[in-house]
Design a protein around this motif. Sequence first.
Motif, mmCIF file in Angstrom:
data_model
loop_
_atom_site.group_PDB
_atom_site.id
_atom_site.type_symbol
_atom_site.label_atom_id
_atom_site.label_comp_id
_atom_site.label_asym_id
_atom_site.label_seq_id
_atom_site.Cartn_x
_atom_site.Cartn_y
_atom_site.Cartn_z
ATOM 1 N N GLY A 29 18.525 38.347 50.338
ATOM 2 C CA GLY A 29 19.731 38.481 51.158
ATOM 3 C C GLY A 29 20.999 38.254 50.365
ATOM 4 O O GLY A 29 21.951 37.654 50.869
ATOM 5 N N GLY A 30 21.025 38.750 49.119
ATOM 6 C CA GLY A 30 22.194 38.517 48.277
ATOM 7 C C GLY A 30 22.633 39.750 47.523
ATOM 8 O O GLY A 30 22.133 40.862 47.737
ATOM 9 N N TRP A 31 23.596 39.537 46.631
ATOM 10 C CA TRP A 31 24.135 40.592 45.783
ATOM 11 C C TRP A 31 23.906 40.201 44.326
ATOM 12 O O TRP A 31 24.136 39.052 43.934
ATOM 13 N N LEU A 32 23.481 41.150 43.524
ATOM 14 C CA LEU A 32 23.302 40.893 42.099
ATOM 15 C C LEU A 32 24.640 40.567 41.449
ATOM 16 O O LEU A 32 25.678 41.128 41.807
ATOM 17 N N THR A 33 24.604 39.694 40.441
ATOM 18 C CA THR A 33 25.818 39.354 39.699
ATOM 19 C C THR A 33 25.444 38.920 38.287
ATOM 20 O O THR A 33 24.266 38.959 37.900
ATOM 21 N N CYS A 34 26.446 38.539 37.529
ATOM 22 C CA CYS A 34 26.268 37.998 36.181
ATOM 23 C C CYS A 34 25.385 38.947 35.346
ATOM 24 O O CYS A 34 25.533 40.159 35.409
ATOM 25 N N VAL A 52 16.913 36.041 38.298
ATOM 26 C CA VAL A 52 17.776 36.978 39.009
ATOM 27 C C VAL A 52 19.043 36.238 39.423
ATOM 28 O O VAL A 52 18.992 35.263 40.170
ATOM 29 N N HIS A 53 20.187 36.708 38.918
ATOM 30 C CA HIS A 53 21.475 36.089 39.237
ATOM 31 C C HIS A 53 22.029 36.721 40.501
ATOM 32 O O HIS A 53 22.199 37.941 40.573
ATOM 33 N N LEU A 54 22.308 35.866 41.502
ATOM 34 C CA LEU A 54 22.702 36.354 42.818
ATOM 35 C C LEU A 54 23.923 35.639 43.374
ATOM 36 O O LEU A 54 24.209 34.497 43.009
ATOM 37 N N CYS A 55 24.608 36.330 44.259
ATOM 38 C CA CYS A 55 25.575 35.706 45.172
ATOM 39 C C CYS A 55 24.951 35.766 46.553
ATOM 40 O O CYS A 55 24.491 36.825 46.990
ATOM 41 N N PRO A 71 30.812 35.844 46.688
ATOM 42 C CA PRO A 71 31.736 36.686 45.903
ATOM 43 C C PRO A 71 33.167 36.521 46.384
ATOM 44 O O PRO A 71 33.417 36.264 47.565
ATOM 45 N N LYS A 72 34.106 36.688 45.466
ATOM 46 C CA LYS A 72 35.525 36.524 45.797
ATOM 47 C C LYS A 72 36.310 37.829 45.700
ATOM 48 O O LYS A 72 37.505 37.861 45.977
ATOM 49 N N HIS A 73 35.640 38.887 45.262
ATOM 50 C CA HIS A 73 36.308 40.176 45.099
ATOM 51 C C HIS A 73 35.463 41.258 45.762
ATOM 52 O O HIS A 73 34.281 41.040 46.052
ATOM 53 N N PRO A 74 36.039 42.438 46.011
ATOM 54 C CA PRO A 74 35.283 43.519 46.658
ATOM 55 C C PRO A 74 33.993 43.841 45.907
ATOM 56 O O PRO A 74 33.974 43.908 44.676
ATOM 57 N N HIS A 90 31.534 35.331 36.690
ATOM 58 C CA HIS A 90 30.307 34.542 36.765
ATOM 59 C C HIS A 90 29.655 34.432 35.385
ATOM 60 O O HIS A 90 29.146 33.364 35.015
ATOM 61 N N ALA A 91 29.650 35.525 34.632
ATOM 62 C CA ALA A 91 29.077 35.492 33.284
ATOM 63 C C ALA A 91 29.830 34.518 32.394
ATOM 64 O O ALA A 91 29.222 33.763 31.616
ATOM 65 N N LEU A 92 31.144 34.509 32.484
ATOM 66 C CA LEU A 92 31.962 33.620 31.654
ATOM 67 C C LEU A 92 31.678 32.152 31.952
ATOM 68 O O LEU A 92 31.775 31.297 31.061
ATOM 69 N N HIS A 93 31.326 31.844 33.175
ATOM 70 C CA HIS A 93 31.055 30.460 33.549
ATOM 71 C C HIS A 93 29.581 30.087 33.447
ATOM 72 O O HIS A 93 29.236 28.908 33.501
#
Length: 251
Positions: A29-34, A52-55, A71-74, A90-93
């Motif tokens: 139930g998330g969105w892929l990120t990083c 798996v990196h998720l929001c 997430p904070k952006h579209p 997210h990758a930077l952090h």
Amino acid sequence: MELGLVTRIRRGIYGVPEGGILTPALAAGGWLTCLSAAPVYQLWTLTEATSVHLCRSHPAKTPGLTDHGRPKHPAHSWLPVVGLADVLLHALHCLPAFEALVMVQSAVGSGSISLDFLYSKCCGRRNGPVRSTLDLVIPRADSLLEVLANTHFIRAGLRVKRHVVIPGVGEVDFLVEDLIVVETDGATHFEPKSVKRDQRRNNRSILGGYLVLRYYYDDVVYAPESMVAEVMAVLELWRSGHVPAGVRPEA
């Protein structure tokens, strides 16, 4: 579903068995990120994601998943993936500096995002390490090898010029201390035509008064200390007079 052509991912969501990394994102139930979202945006990477990196709206400790909050952006217009801005922030952090750097470099270099925008999202004392990584982004890098090699040379205190055009040779990746041409070669340079072209460029560089060193993916990514040590050793040989006369002097 009985034929195995469609599988139930979670309640109300179905997909094909070959859904790849999108499947665990939908299942959770998330969105892929990083790092997990890098392939979607065609970003350079040094490693593959081990989790798996998720929001997710409701983060929870789940084996095999790394949560990054909301997430904070579209988000992506149609895939379960956060927007590029969130992916990079997210990758930077989250990732080691060099792994985040190559992702940011590829996005900034392609014009997909502004470096100034990323700086604006990383204010405050706690974001000092993140801004230090952003400081390593260069105006142009034709491969991840270039941005990494540039960082290692600069950190070693070497004077470096990038993408220098040498008469009779063409553009070279680096000119170190106005003496050593350093080329960082990817897989395409192993093709027979490329090998011949590179050898002839080496010859013309030497005839023009330069020394030439070439490094490959394994050198830059896995053995940067050895790469820098070789460059420094060649400089020391020249300074001590052990390199034949004819090469151009230091500026």
